[in-house]
Design an enzyme around this catalytic site. Structure first.
Site, mmCIF file in Angstrom:
data_model
loop_
_atom_site.group_PDB
_atom_site.id
_atom_site.type_symbol
_atom_site.label_atom_id
_atom_site.label_comp_id
_atom_site.label_asym_id
_atom_site.label_seq_id
_atom_site.Cartn_x
_atom_site.Cartn_y
_atom_site.Cartn_z
ATOM 1 N N ASP A 166 0.858 -1.174 0.000
ATOM 2 C CA ASP A 166 0.000 0.000 0.000
ATOM 3 C C ASP A 166 0.900 1.231 0.000
ATOM 4 O O ASP A 166 2.129 1.102 -0.147
ATOM 5 C CB ASP A 166 -0.976 -0.021 1.177
ATOM 6 C CG ASP A 166 -0.319 0.173 2.531
ATOM 7 O OD1 ASP A 166 0.933 0.305 2.611
ATOM 8 O OD2 ASP A 166 -1.047 0.206 3.536
ATOM 9 N N CYS A 178 3.235 -3.115 4.043
ATOM 10 C CA CYS A 178 2.444 -1.945 4.410
ATOM 11 C C CYS A 178 3.180 -1.265 5.566
ATOM 12 O O CYS A 178 4.308 -1.647 5.874
ATOM 13 C CB CYS A 178 0.994 -2.305 4.759
ATOM 14 S SG CYS A 178 0.737 -3.275 6.258
ATOM 15 N N THR A 198 2.799 -1.319 8.858
ATOM 16 C CA THR A 198 3.115 -2.235 9.962
ATOM 17 C C THR A 198 3.431 -3.642 9.491
ATOM 18 O O THR A 198 4.057 -4.406 10.209
ATOM 19 C CB THR A 198 1.939 -2.339 10.958
ATOM 20 O OG1 THR A 198 0.820 -2.925 10.280
ATOM 21 C CG2 THR A 198 1.584 -0.979 11.534
ATOM 22 N N HIS A 221 10.680 -23.557 9.320
ATOM 23 C CA HIS A 221 9.683 -24.275 10.118
ATOM 24 C C HIS A 221 8.281 -24.226 9.520
ATOM 25 O O HIS A 221 7.528 -25.179 9.662
ATOM 26 C CB HIS A 221 9.630 -23.717 11.532
ATOM 27 C CG HIS A 221 10.844 -24.023 12.333
ATOM 28 N ND1 HIS A 221 10.970 -23.648 13.651
ATOM 29 C CD2 HIS A 221 12.002 -24.653 12.019
ATOM 30 C CE1 HIS A 221 12.158 -24.037 14.116
ATOM 31 N NE2 HIS A 221 12.798 -24.650 13.134
ATOM 32 N N ARG A 278 8.868 -33.001 11.173
ATOM 33 C CA ARG A 278 7.771 -32.622 12.075
ATOM 34 C C ARG A 278 7.147 -31.292 11.658
ATOM 35 O O ARG A 278 5.959 -31.062 11.875
ATOM 36 C CB ARG A 278 8.246 -32.573 13.516
ATOM 37 C CG ARG A 278 9.180 -31.430 13.854
ATOM 38 C CD ARG A 278 9.656 -31.506 15.313
ATOM 39 N NE ARG A 278 10.367 -30.339 15.722
ATOM 40 C CZ ARG A 278 11.659 -30.095 15.514
ATOM 41 N NH1 ARG A 278 12.395 -30.998 14.876
ATOM 42 N NH2 ARG A 278 12.225 -28.993 15.941
ATOM 43 N N HIS A 279 7.940 -30.432 11.033
ATOM 44 C CA HIS A 279 7.416 -29.142 10.579
ATOM 45 C C HIS A 279 6.444 -29.328 9.426
ATOM 46 O O HIS A 279 5.434 -28.621 9.334
ATOM 47 C CB HIS A 279 8.558 -28.199 10.192
ATOM 48 C CG HIS A 279 9.506 -27.939 11.316
ATOM 49 N ND1 HIS A 279 9.134 -27.290 12.473
ATOM 50 C CD2 HIS A 279 10.808 -28.262 11.479
ATOM 51 C CE1 HIS A 279 10.162 -27.207 13.287
ATOM 52 N NE2 HIS A 279 11.197 -27.803 12.708
#
Length: 145
Positions: free
Chosen positions: A8, A65, A67, A98, A132-133
């Site tokens: 944005d 953006c 944040t 992960h 496992r991930h």
């Protein structure tokens, strides 16, 4: 790699820097906007960038953006997208290792150009560990059904 970008107005300047970084690293860029600093809505640009990744038209995505939060929420509404909002290099690494994130969200109000450059490099070069991930990512993706 072909990288989808979306931002944005608050992420415009950082996106322009990221484009230069990606091109210098030899990646192809598909820019979904925005294309100026005029006020706009992050969902209008984050979602199409994410959709390009989900559909396989782009290998990964980076959305920006002010944040990084709003645009990450918009990107995560697209089925097949695992967008991680990252604030440092360690998160950029672990979101890939992960979580097999295929889109990374950056907050231009908090992430400077040099940090963003390192984060982009790490996000694009880190492989998913699997094991496992992979089981955990599979369970998360099953929530979409």
């Amino acid at each position: 790699m072909k990288i989808a970008l979306g931002c944005d107005h608050g992420g415009y300047d950082l996106k322009q820097h990221v484009i230069k970084v990606l091109e210098r690293l030899g990646h192809e860029v598909e820019d979904f906007g925005c294309f100026s600093k005029e006020s706009c809505d992050y969902s209008d640009f984050g979602a199409p960038a994410a959709k390009a990744v989900a559909e396989g038209r782009c290998d990964r995505g980076i959305v920006i953006c002010t944040t990084g939060i709003g645009i990450s929420i918009a990107a995560n509404k697209v089925k097949g997208v695992r967008c991680a909002h990252c604030a440092d290099t360690y998160e950029a690494e672990l979101c890939r290792r992960h979580n097999d994130a295929n889109v990374m969200a950056l907050g231009a109000g908090f992430t400077g150009p040099f940090l963003a450059e390192k984060m982009v490099e790490i996000f694009l070069t880190t492989e998913h560990e699997g094991g496992r991930h992979a089981r955990r990512v599979g369970k998360v993706m099953a929530l979409e059904e």
